[in-house]
Enzyme design. Structure first.
Site, mmCIF file in Angstrom:
data_model
loop_
_atom_site.group_PDB
_atom_site.id
_atom_site.type_symbol
_atom_site.label_atom_id
_atom_site.label_comp_id
_atom_site.label_asym_id
_atom_site.label_seq_id
_atom_site.Cartn_x
_atom_site.Cartn_y
_atom_site.Cartn_z
ATOM 1 N N GLY A 40 -51.578 8.188 -10.098
ATOM 2 C CA GLY A 40 -50.753 7.838 -8.944
ATOM 3 C C GLY A 40 -49.495 7.057 -9.280
ATOM 4 N N GLY A 42 -46.909 8.187 -10.814
ATOM 5 C CA GLY A 42 -45.717 9.034 -10.722
ATOM 6 C C GLY A 42 -45.445 9.871 -11.963
ATOM 7 N N LYS A 43 -46.447 10.017 -12.828
ATOM 8 C CA LYS A 43 -46.255 10.773 -14.087
ATOM 9 C C LYS A 43 -45.835 12.222 -13.810
ATOM 10 C CE LYS A 43 -50.491 10.140 -15.558
ATOM 11 N NZ LYS A 43 -51.016 9.416 -14.396
ATOM 12 N N SER A 44 -46.602 12.903 -12.956
ATOM 13 C CA SER A 44 -46.312 14.322 -12.705
ATOM 14 C C SER A 44 -44.987 14.478 -11.979
ATOM 15 C CB SER A 44 -47.426 14.961 -11.865
ATOM 16 O OG SER A 44 -48.652 14.777 -12.503
ATOM 17 N N THR A 45 -44.696 13.544 -11.076
ATOM 18 C CA THR A 45 -43.426 13.603 -10.341
ATOM 19 C C THR A 45 -42.263 13.482 -11.322
ATOM 20 O OG1 THR A 45 -44.501 12.583 -8.438
ATOM 21 C CG2 THR A 45 -42.089 12.485 -8.506
ATOM 22 N N ILE A 110 -52.699 10.173 -18.407
ATOM 23 C CA ILE A 110 -52.976 8.730 -18.289
ATOM 24 C C ILE A 110 -52.914 8.113 -19.684
ATOM 25 C CG2 ILE A 110 -54.683 6.986 -17.693
ATOM 26 C CD1 ILE A 110 -55.684 8.788 -15.463
ATOM 27 N N SER A 111 -53.556 8.769 -20.652
ATOM 28 C CA SER A 111 -53.605 8.285 -22.052
ATOM 29 C C SER A 111 -53.785 6.769 -22.087
ATOM 30 C CB SER A 111 -52.388 8.742 -22.848
ATOM 31 O OG SER A 111 -51.183 8.707 -22.138
ATOM 32 N N GLY A 160 -66.160 5.051 -13.743
ATOM 33 C CA GLY A 160 -65.234 5.053 -14.881
ATOM 34 C C GLY A 160 -63.859 5.546 -14.499
HETATM 35 N N1 LIG Z 1 -62.497 8.858 -14.016
HETATM 36 C C1 LIG Z 1 -61.222 9.226 -13.936
HETATM 37 N N2 LIG Z 1 -60.254 8.424 -14.421
HETATM 38 C C2 LIG Z 1 -58.968 8.804 -14.345
HETATM 39 N N3 LIG Z 1 -58.545 9.972 -13.808
HETATM 40 C C3 LIG Z 1 -59.479 10.823 -13.323
HETATM 41 C C4 LIG Z 1 -60.845 10.484 -13.357
HETATM 42 N N4 LIG Z 1 -61.542 11.510 -12.798
HETATM 43 C C5 LIG Z 1 -60.654 12.434 -12.432
HETATM 44 N N5 LIG Z 1 -59.404 12.034 -12.748
HETATM 45 C C6 LIG Z 1 -58.216 12.892 -12.560
HETATM 46 O O1 LIG Z 1 -57.856 13.291 -13.874
HETATM 47 C C7 LIG Z 1 -56.480 13.062 -14.121
HETATM 48 C C8 LIG Z 1 -56.261 12.362 -15.466
HETATM 49 O O2 LIG Z 1 -56.475 13.225 -16.539
HETATM 50 P P1 LIG Z 1 -55.896 12.854 -17.966
HETATM 51 O O3 LIG Z 1 -56.256 13.969 -18.866
HETATM 52 O O4 LIG Z 1 -54.458 12.512 -17.830
HETATM 53 O O5 LIG Z 1 -56.713 11.526 -18.328
HETATM 54 S S1 LIG Z 1 -56.873 10.810 -19.748
HETATM 55 O O6 LIG Z 1 -55.526 10.768 -20.371
HETATM 56 O O7 LIG Z 1 -57.816 11.570 -20.556
HETATM 57 O O8 LIG Z 1 -57.387 9.465 -19.448
HETATM 58 C C9 LIG Z 1 -55.976 12.162 -13.021
HETATM 59 O O9 LIG Z 1 -54.721 12.723 -12.670
HETATM 60 P P2 LIG Z 1 -53.413 11.845 -12.368
HETATM 61 O O10 LIG Z 1 -53.650 11.277 -11.005
HETATM 62 O O11 LIG Z 1 -52.309 12.873 -12.395
HETATM 63 O O12 LIG Z 1 -53.262 10.805 -13.431
HETATM 64 C C10 LIG Z 1 -57.014 12.259 -11.924
HETATM 65 O O13 LIG Z 1 -56.574 13.155 -10.934
HETATM 66 N N1 LIG Z 2 -40.474 7.534 -7.498
HETATM 67 C C1 LIG Z 2 -41.338 7.665 -6.494
HETATM 68 N N2 LIG Z 2 -41.109 7.099 -5.298
HETATM 69 C C2 LIG Z 2 -41.993 7.254 -4.286
HETATM 70 N N3 LIG Z 2 -43.143 7.969 -4.364
HETATM 71 C C3 LIG Z 2 -43.414 8.541 -5.540
HETATM 72 C C4 LIG Z 2 -42.546 8.421 -6.665
HETATM 73 N N4 LIG Z 2 -43.076 9.101 -7.698
HETATM 74 C C5 LIG Z 2 -44.232 9.611 -7.244
HETATM 75 N N5 LIG Z 2 -44.440 9.292 -5.943
HETATM 76 C C6 LIG Z 2 -45.589 9.690 -5.132
HETATM 77 O O1 LIG Z 2 -46.732 9.051 -5.666
HETATM 78 C C7 LIG Z 2 -47.839 9.924 -5.641
HETATM 79 C C8 LIG Z 2 -48.405 10.054 -7.055
HETATM 80 O O2 LIG Z 2 -47.449 10.686 -7.874
HETATM 81 P P1 LIG Z 2 -47.885 11.637 -9.070
HETATM 82 O O3 LIG Z 2 -46.625 12.109 -9.699
HETATM 83 O O4 LIG Z 2 -48.857 12.659 -8.604
HETATM 84 O O5 LIG Z 2 -48.616 10.571 -10.016
HETATM 85 P P2 LIG Z 2 -49.555 10.800 -11.281
HETATM 86 O O6 LIG Z 2 -49.185 12.125 -11.880
HETATM 87 O O7 LIG Z 2 -49.252 9.644 -12.180
HETATM 88 O O8 LIG Z 2 -50.959 10.766 -10.750
HETATM 89 C C9 LIG Z 2 -47.349 11.241 -5.055
HETATM 90 O O9 LIG Z 2 -47.689 11.268 -3.684
HETATM 91 C C10 LIG Z 2 -45.849 11.179 -5.245
HETATM 92 O O10 LIG Z 2 -45.158 11.895 -4.235
#
Ligand SMILES: Nc1ncnc2c1ncn2[C@@H]1O[C@H](COP(=O)(O)OS(=O)(=O)O)[C@@H](OP(=O)(O)O)[C@H]1O
Ligand SMILES: Nc1ncnc2c1ncn2[C@@H]1O[C@H](COP(=O)(O)OP(=O)(O)O)[C@@H](O)[C@H]1O
Length: 207
Positions: A40, A42-45, A110-111, A160
């Site tokens: 959350g 903002g990595k993917s964004t 996340i790494s 976790g």
């Molecule tokens: N337990 C737990 N902890 C963290 N995240 C979780 C978990 N379970 C599912 N998810 C979802 O998996 C996404 C993260 O995957 P990654 O491969 O980036 O994780 S890691 O680098 O191996 O820690 C992560 O996506 P992002 O929200 O885009 O970060 C989550 O949607």
């Molecule tokens: N710069 C920003 N300003 C406001 N909202 C953002 C910003 N970047 C991301 N968001 C919002 O935050 C949420 C998580 O972003 P996302 O890119 O999916 O994060 P992650 O890949 O790290 O989980 C999404 O709803 C996205 O629209």
């Protein structure tokens, strides 16, 4: 007996077209932009906005997104510590190949462990690993919660979960930090702009 091949019987195969030839063709330098941060944050964004911006400038980039890779290459991996280590190791190796292909590889995971990110850094030539830290407070990430995962983690339905009951180690030596200014997160275009400026100044956007 080990199921691994004997390293003494495995040889490096050289070909005549090298990285510098590919970089000339693309008029850019291959590198890895490694985006790390909480779910959350903002990595993917940032990855998608950066990818679009580079594309509009005629630069070839490719995103390796943790979530997406867990549907294929890494679908055998869980979120326990040793599987996260293996996840990052594999993506680091794939990112290295993309950089060698001459692309700007954008890895978005996340790494959570510094040691694993440093191992990925060590796979690449000096300065070709650009670590971007999404320094967003947990409260911001949790309030966003676009997938509802924090809610499930708080309810004990996901165990976790990074930032809740699993660690995240912030980078100590990142090249770029994206953070709030006066409590406001920069818009996606500004986040991507920060990375594009860095790539430009460091000479990655031309051969
Ligand atoms: N337990 C737990 N902890 C963290 N995240 C979780 C978990 N379970 C599912 N998810 C979802 O998996 C996404 C993260 O995957 P990654 O491969 O980036 O994780 S890691 O680098 O191996 O820690 C992560 O996506 P992002 O929200 O885009 O970060 C989550 O949607
Ligand atoms: N710069 C920003 N300003 C406001 N909202 C953002 C910003 N970047 C991301 N968001 C919002 O935050 C949420 C998580 O972003 P996302 O890119 O999916 O994060 P992650 O890949 O790290 O989980 C999404 O709803 C996205 O629209």
């Amino acid at each position: 007996m080990s199921s691994l091949g004997n390293p003494a019987n495995i040889f490096w195969q050289e070909c005549s077209v090298g990285k510098s030839d590919r970089q000339k063709l693309l008029n850019q330098k291959g590198c890895v932009v490694w985006i790390t941060g909480l779910s959350g944050s903002g990595k993917s964004t940032l990855a998608c906005t950066l990818d679009r911006e580079l594309h509009s400038r005629g630069k070839l980039s490719y995103i390796l997104d943790g979530d997406n890779l867990r549907h294929g290459l890494n679908k055998d991996l869980s979120f326990k510590a040793e599987d996260r280590v293996e996840n990052i190791r594999r993506v680091g190796e794939v990112a290295k190949l993309f950089a060698d292909a001459g692309l700007i590889c954008i890895a978005s995971l996340i790494s959570p462990y510094g040691k694993d990110r440093d191992s990925c850094r060590a796979l690449l030539p000096n300065k070709n690993f650009i670590e971007v830290y999404m320094n967003m407070p947990l409260e911001v990430c949790e309030a966003r919660d676009p997938k509802g995962l924090y809610k499930l983690a708080r309810a004990g339905k996901i165990k976790g979960f990074t930032g809740i009951d699993d660690p995240y180690e912030p980078p100590l030596n990142c090249e770029i930090e994206i953070k709030q200014e006066n409590g406001i997160c920069p818009p996606p275009s500004a986040m991507a702009g920060q990375v594009v400026s860095y790539l430009n100044v460091q000479g990655f956007l031309h051969e």
